[in-house]
Design a protein around this motif. Structure first.
Motif, PDB file in Angstrom:
ATOM      1  N   PRO A  99       0.832  -1.202   0.000  1.00 38.14           N
ATOM      2  CA  PRO A  99       0.000   0.000   0.000  1.00 38.14           C
ATOM      3  C   PRO A  99       0.875   1.262   0.000  1.00 38.14           C
ATOM      4  O   PRO A  99       2.053   1.213   0.331  1.00 38.14           O
ATOM      5  N   ASN A 100       0.266   2.387  -0.345  1.00 39.12           N
ATOM      6  CA  ASN A 100       0.995   3.658  -0.364  1.00 39.12           C
ATOM      7  C   ASN A 100       1.284   4.160   1.044  1.00 39.12           C
ATOM      8  O   ASN A 100       2.344   4.708   1.307  1.00 39.12           O
ATOM      9  N   ASN A 101       0.331   4.006   1.937  1.00 40.53           N
ATOM     10  CA  ASN A 101       0.516   4.390   3.348  1.00 40.53           C
ATOM     11  C   ASN A 101       0.882   3.140   4.124  1.00 40.53           C
ATOM     12  O   ASN A 101       0.046   2.261   4.344  1.00 40.53           O
ATOM     13  N   ILE A 102       2.140   3.072   4.547  1.00 36.04           N
ATOM     14  CA  ILE A 102       2.683   1.853   5.148  1.00 36.04           C
ATOM     15  C   ILE A 102       2.690   1.960   6.664  1.00 36.04           C
ATOM     16  O   ILE A 102       3.130   2.960   7.222  1.00 36.04           O
ATOM     17  N   SER A 103       2.243   0.898   7.307  1.00 29.37           N
ATOM     18  CA  SER A 103       2.313   0.784   8.767  1.00 29.37           C
ATOM     19  C   SER A 103       3.438  -0.177   9.124  1.00 29.37           C
ATOM     20  O   SER A 103       3.712  -1.124   8.371  1.00 29.37           O
ATOM     21  N   PRO A 104       4.098   0.023  10.270  1.00 30.66           N
ATOM     22  CA  PRO A 104       5.143  -0.917  10.696  1.00 30.66           C
ATOM     23  C   PRO A 104       4.575  -2.336  10.793  1.00 30.66           C
ATOM     24  O   PRO A 104       3.439  -2.539  11.221  1.00 30.66           O
ATOM     25  N   GLY A 105       5.355  -3.303  10.349  1.00 29.44           N
ATOM     26  CA  GLY A 105       4.941  -4.703  10.419  1.00 29.44           C
ATOM     27  C   GLY A 105       4.005  -5.130   9.293  1.00 29.44           C
ATOM     28  O   GLY A 105       3.618  -6.294   9.227  1.00 29.44           O
TER      29      GLY A 105
ATOM     30  N   LEU B  42      20.427  -5.194   0.312  1.00 30.85           N
ATOM     31  CA  LEU B  42      20.413  -5.199  -1.143  1.00 30.85           C
ATOM     32  C   LEU B  42      19.761  -6.508  -1.563  1.00 30.85           C
ATOM     33  O   LEU B  42      20.289  -7.586  -1.283  1.00 30.85           O
ATOM     34  N   GLU B  43      18.600  -6.425  -2.209  1.00 36.30           N
ATOM     35  CA  GLU B  43      17.799  -7.603  -2.517  1.00 36.30           C
ATOM     36  C   GLU B  43      17.552  -7.745  -4.018  1.00 36.30           C
ATOM     37  O   GLU B  43      17.238  -6.760  -4.690  1.00 36.30           O
ATOM     38  N   GLU B  44      17.684  -8.961  -4.509  1.00 33.31           N
ATOM     39  CA  GLU B  44      17.262  -9.269  -5.879  1.00 33.31           C
ATOM     40  C   GLU B  44      15.735  -9.264  -5.883  1.00 33.31           C
ATOM     41  O   GLU B  44      15.112  -9.712  -4.925  1.00 33.31           O
ATOM     42  N   VAL B  45      15.146  -8.770  -6.954  1.00 32.69           N
ATOM     43  CA  VAL B  45      13.690  -8.765  -7.050  1.00 32.69           C
ATOM     44  C   VAL B  45      13.247  -9.953  -7.895  1.00 32.69           C
ATOM     45  O   VAL B  45      14.036 -10.531  -8.636  1.00 32.69           O
ATOM     46  N   SER B  46      11.980 -10.328  -7.779  1.00 27.41           N
ATOM     47  CA  SER B  46      11.455 -11.492  -8.487  1.00 27.41           C
ATOM     48  C   SER B  46      10.770 -11.098  -9.781  1.00 27.41           C
ATOM     49  O   SER B  46       9.999 -10.134  -9.809  1.00 27.41           O
ATOM     50  N   LYS B  47      11.026 -11.865 -10.800  1.00 27.79           N
ATOM     51  CA  LYS B  47      10.362 -11.669 -12.087  1.00 27.79           C
ATOM     52  C   LYS B  47       8.922 -12.163 -11.957  1.00 27.79           C
ATOM     53  O   LYS B  47       8.672 -13.194 -11.336  1.00 27.79           O
ATOM     54  N   THR B  48       7.990 -11.424 -12.534  1.00 32.16           N
ATOM     55  CA  THR B  48       6.589 -11.848 -12.511  1.00 32.16           C
ATOM     56  C   THR B  48       6.234 -12.492 -13.851  1.00 32.16           C
ATOM     57  O   THR B  48       7.065 -12.572 -14.747  1.00 32.16           O
ATOM     58  N   ASN B  49       4.987 -12.911 -13.986  1.00 31.21           N
ATOM     59  CA  ASN B  49       4.522 -13.485 -15.250  1.00 31.21           C
ATOM     60  C   ASN B  49       4.369 -12.426 -16.332  1.00 31.21           C
ATOM     61  O   ASN B  49       4.249 -12.758 -17.504  1.00 31.21           O
ATOM     62  N   GLU B  50       4.361 -11.163 -15.946  1.00 29.37           N
ATOM     63  CA  GLU B  50       4.213 -10.072 -16.897  1.00 29.37           C
ATOM     64  C   GLU B  50       5.607  -9.578 -17.307  1.00 29.37           C
ATOM     65  O   GLU B  50       6.434  -9.248 -16.458  1.00 29.37           O
ATOM     66  N   THR B  51       5.874  -9.513 -18.600  1.00 28.72           N
ATOM     67  CA  THR B  51       7.185  -9.100 -19.106  1.00 28.72           C
ATOM     68  C   THR B  51       7.533  -7.691 -18.639  1.00 28.72           C
ATOM     69  O   THR B  51       6.725  -6.776 -18.744  1.00 28.72           O
ATOM     70  N   GLY B  52       8.746  -7.543 -18.109  1.00 28.00           N
ATOM     71  CA  GLY B  52       9.231  -6.240 -17.677  1.00 28.00           C
ATOM     72  C   GLY B  52       8.779  -5.827 -16.289  1.00 28.00           C
ATOM     73  O   GLY B  52       9.061  -4.725 -15.850  1.00 28.00           O
ATOM     74  N   VAL B  53       8.093  -6.699 -15.566  1.00 27.05           N
ATOM     75  CA  VAL B  53       7.575  -6.361 -14.235  1.00 27.05           C
ATOM     76  C   VAL B  53       8.248  -7.257 -13.190  1.00 27.05           C
ATOM     77  O   VAL B  53       8.265  -8.482 -13.325  1.00 27.05           O
ATOM     78  N   TYR B  54       8.796  -6.609 -12.161  1.00 25.21           N
ATOM     79  CA  TYR B  54       9.505  -7.297 -11.087  1.00 25.21           C
ATOM     80  C   TYR B  54       8.958  -6.825  -9.753  1.00 25.21           C
ATOM     81  O   TYR B  54       8.559  -5.671  -9.617  1.00 25.21           O
ATOM     82  N   THR B  55       8.954  -7.717  -8.759  1.00 25.95           N
ATOM     83  CA  THR B  55       8.411  -7.347  -7.446  1.00 25.95           C
ATOM     84  C   THR B  55       9.318  -7.829  -6.318  1.00 25.95           C
ATOM     85  O   THR B  55      10.124  -8.743  -6.484  1.00 25.95           O
ATOM     86  N   LEU B  56       9.135  -7.181  -5.179  1.00 34.86           N
ATOM     87  CA  LEU B  56       9.798  -7.576  -3.944  1.00 34.86           C
ATOM     88  C   LEU B  56       8.832  -7.313  -2.803  1.00 34.86           C
ATOM     89  O   LEU B  56       8.308  -6.201  -2.671  1.00 34.86           O
ATOM     90  N   ASP B  57       8.570  -8.336  -1.998  1.00 36.16           N
ATOM     91  CA  ASP B  57       7.747  -8.166  -0.798  1.00 36.16           C
ATOM     92  C   ASP B  57       8.669  -7.827   0.361  1.00 36.16           C
ATOM     93  O   ASP B  57       9.738  -8.428   0.521  1.00 36.16           O
ATOM     94  N   TRP B  58       8.240  -6.845   1.174  1.00 32.22           N
ATOM     95  CA  TRP B  58       9.081  -6.353   2.263  1.00 32.22           C
ATOM     96  C   TRP B  58       8.211  -5.982   3.444  1.00 32.22           C
ATOM     97  O   TRP B  58       7.040  -5.627   3.289  1.00 32.22           O
ATOM     98  N   GLU B  59       8.817  -6.030   4.624  1.00 39.43           N
ATOM     99  CA  GLU B  59       8.126  -5.612   5.840  1.00 39.43           C
ATOM    100  C   GLU B  59       9.064  -4.724   6.649  1.00 39.43           C
ATOM    101  O   GLU B  59      10.180  -5.140   6.977  1.00 39.43           O
ATOM    102  N   PHE B  60       8.639  -3.493   6.917  1.00 37.36           N
ATOM    103  CA  PHE B  60       9.443  -2.570   7.721  1.00 37.36           C
ATOM    104  C   PHE B  60       9.075  -2.785   9.188  1.00 37.36           C
ATOM    105  O   PHE B  60       7.902  -2.734   9.545  1.00 37.36           O
ATOM    106  N   PRO B  61      10.071  -2.998  10.065  1.00 33.74           N
ATOM    107  CA  PRO B  61       9.781  -3.354  11.452  1.00 33.74           C
ATOM    108  C   PRO B  61       9.236  -2.200  12.291  1.00 33.74           C
ATOM    109  O   PRO B  61       8.502  -2.429  13.248  1.00 33.74           O
ATOM    110  N   GLU B  62       9.635  -0.970  11.948  1.00 33.54           N
ATOM    111  CA  GLU B  62       9.186   0.145  12.778  1.00 33.54           C
ATOM    112  C   GLU B  62       9.014   1.414  11.961  1.00 33.54           C
ATOM    113  O   GLU B  62       9.484   1.519  10.823  1.00 33.54           O
ATOM    114  N   GLU B  63       8.350   2.360  12.574  1.00 34.09           N
ATOM    115  CA  GLU B  63       8.094   3.658  11.962  1.00 34.09           C
ATOM    116  C   GLU B  63       9.413   4.354  11.634  1.00 34.09           C
ATOM    117  O   GLU B  63      10.385   4.222  12.374  1.00 34.09           O
TER     118      GLU B  63
END
Length: 154
Positions: free
Chosen positions: A44-50, A87-108
């Motif tokens: 989401p655009n507005n991220i909460s810790p965790g 420094l993280e490698e991102v994952s290729k998706t099924n859509e050409t040219g689109v890559y993603t990375l899931d992340w969780e920030f521990p605190e504000e």
């Protein structure tokens, strides 16, 4: 009867030619004057810790998706905190040219997402500020960010 047969053949050839055009057009990297383009977003655009955040990078060249970049990575750190720096490698998706990375920030806090993309014999990198929670951004930014990029740029 001949008209009906010709009509059926015409319709059939149109349908078959449309179906045979399923190949996606991708960047050829031939135009060396055009830069590679990288669009970084997160949800989401507005991220909460965790909370799980998905970073998405859309790669293109000459308005076409890049199928096989040499390198796609995302560097993430917290402002002024050398212990929180990845420094993280991102994952290729099924859509050409689109890559993603899931992340969780521990605190504000104030964080940075710095993408590093090499494709079409070009390198592109850009840093985006990521606000997590409701920190006092102005106060945090008054302190110098002492974290150096793992790629030697800041």
């Amino acid at each position: 009867m001949k008209r009906l047969l010709w009509s059926v053949l015409l319709v059939l050839s149109i349908v078959l030619s449309a179906c045979g055009n399923d190949e996606e057009e991708v960047a050829t990297c031939e135009n060396t004057l055009a830069p590679i383009e990288v669009e970084l977003s997160w949800s989401p655009n507005n991220i909460s810790p965790g909370e799980n955040v998905t970073f998405q990078l859309n790669l293109s060249h000459d308005n076409l998706p890049i199928a096989d970049p040499q390198d796609v990575a995302l560097e993430i750190w917290e402002h002024g905190n050398e212990d929180y720096h990845y420094l993280e490698e991102v994952s290729k998706t099924n859509e050409t040219g689109v890559y993603t990375l899931d992340w969780e920030f521990p605190e504000e806090g104030v964080y940075y997402a710095y993408y590093h993309v090499t494709a079409c014999e070009m390198h592109r990198m850009e840093k985006e500020q990521v606000i997590v929670g409701d920190p006092d951004v102005e106060q945090i930014e008054q302190e110098e960010d002492t974290v150096e990029s793992m790629w030697g740029h800041h």
